[in-house]
Motif scaffolding. Sequence first.
Motif, PDB file in Angstrom:
ATOM      1  N   ILE A 374     -11.676  12.541 -34.284  1.00  0.00           N
ATOM      2  CA  ILE A 374     -10.502  11.931 -33.643  1.00  0.00           C
ATOM      3  C   ILE A 374     -10.848  11.448 -32.234  1.00  0.00           C
ATOM      4  O   ILE A 374     -10.469  10.342 -31.816  1.00  0.00           O
ATOM      5  N   ASN A 399      -3.709   8.105 -38.340  1.00  0.00           N
ATOM      6  CA  ASN A 399      -4.672   9.208 -38.188  1.00  0.00           C
ATOM      7  C   ASN A 399      -3.972  10.564 -38.083  1.00  0.00           C
ATOM      8  O   ASN A 399      -4.443  11.565 -38.638  1.00  0.00           O
ATOM      9  N   THR A 402      -2.924  11.610 -41.428  1.00  0.00           N
ATOM     10  CA  THR A 402      -4.105  12.091 -42.180  1.00  0.00           C
ATOM     11  C   THR A 402      -4.473  13.519 -41.763  1.00  0.00           C
ATOM     12  O   THR A 402      -4.813  14.372 -42.602  1.00  0.00           O
TER      13      THR A 402
END
Length: 556
Positions: A374, A399, A402
């Motif tokens: 990340i 993201n 996810t």
Amino acid sequence: MNKYLFFIFLFIGGGFVSCKQTNSDVELLEQVERYVEVYPDSAMQLLNLLQYPEKLHGKERADYALLLTQILDKNYLDSLQSDSLIKIAVDYYKGSGDYVKAGKSYYYLGKTLVVKGKLSEAMEAFLEALAFLKETTEYKLLGLLSEHIGYLNLGQGMSEQSIGNYRQSIYYYELAGDKIGEIYGCRNVARGYLAEQNNDSARWYVNKGLSLLPDTTTQVKSSLLHVLGLIAKSEKRYSQAIDFFVSAIRSNINTNDGLRYYLSLGYTYMDIGKFALAEKCFRHCMGAKDVFISSGAYNYLYLLKKEECSYKEALLYKEKSDSILEVVSNDKLRNQLLALQKKYEAEKLIMENRQIKLEKENQTYLYLFIVLFISGLGFCVIKKYKKKNIRNIEALRKNEKTIEEYLYKIARLEQKEESEQEAKKETIGKLNRKILDLTLENKKIRNSSSVEALFVLEELKQGRLVAERMTASERQSIFDFLDLVYANFIFRIKTDFDVTKGELLLAALIKLDFSTKQLMIVFDCEVKSIYKSKQRLKSHLRLNKDDSLEQMIAFY
């Protein structure tokens, strides 16, 4: 950027500290190795300074396992109940090229196996140690090895081989300059010749041992005098035998051995009809901590009272002797079960700890990967697409979603593993209960099967029963007893070879260490007949002329 530099310096610093810690551990182990032979108590204190022995690996781990085993053994602590520690050293050193440490590792493995009753495996370990040390100058250790091999051979009734082993130990002790070791070697050779009924050779080695003794009272002197007493007793020189036994008692410093000498003295008094003195000696041994000595004392009192025709007292002493031996047998079985249970629990705990540790490491690596992923992705996206804010926001939301899915999956996996662990624990609990039930059933079977067999064997040894007058049930009780104790020995002999019932009984009695003299009594025949019977048994067991029948049966 400063954060990344901080992590790099942290990893480098950790590696430096780890190397420094490893070097200090190596120096400490080397210092312990220098002290272990001469100052074992100081070596134990030094080894306890090692902070994290579980983090050692490779040579340091093997050194630690060998040194800890040596220290516990030399400080007379309970070091030989488990072979898992010394096997670490054996597995490492057997292929390392260090013959001395490989030999030491196998030597202590052999001692451990002797304590556990695995005599054939112990002999293999001692022979491996001998092979490693043969070309070295570790003469004292070679002497100890030869001595232990002699003990095993003598215990299997191979007194001739044991004499050769003890002579070899004397040779090595002479090279090592260990005079006390030489004296013990002489005593052991004398005992071997005594078992062979070669009194002249036994007497020669006892006198040699006494000539090597300093002018002080030592434990070995008492045992040498005891051997001289046994020689004199076998030659019916009872007054000299009594003098030797009394001298052994007076010079003795070990209470346990002293009581054994009292038993020999009492038995000699009983042979010459001095029952009052004999009874006094036996009663002196009744309260011995060693159960075999106390049981022997009661058994001798039983024989004495039987000679005096006091049958009521004789029966009471016989029952007491048998009850002590039964307690010993039960305690031994209980200790074996406890040892198995502790080993199982320890292995189970180790496996659980490893599994937990592995799960934590996997989770740490996964979280670290996610965080780094990340961070790297966010850094690249922000730098490259700084002007496209909307697109960046959508990418960040995607993201984050996810990440939530990953975390959800991780939680599901952890939940699944917990339920599987509960199922495993329940299964293990059921198996433990089954093991306990089967163990109790085996104990009942052994107790019921062994009583009749032991009685029949005692009758055979005392000459009160011969093979011709044995019933089928008495013969079968001996066979069942051997199958229980020696892993279906009789069943395997019958299956693998074509032998008669008489030959099967002969093989069973040889397995139980019956001497040639005892076999002559059992089969009511001369020594030539015993020899011919053994030759026929050898041919049916498909042995060559030079093969040892006793050795084949002992290790079959």
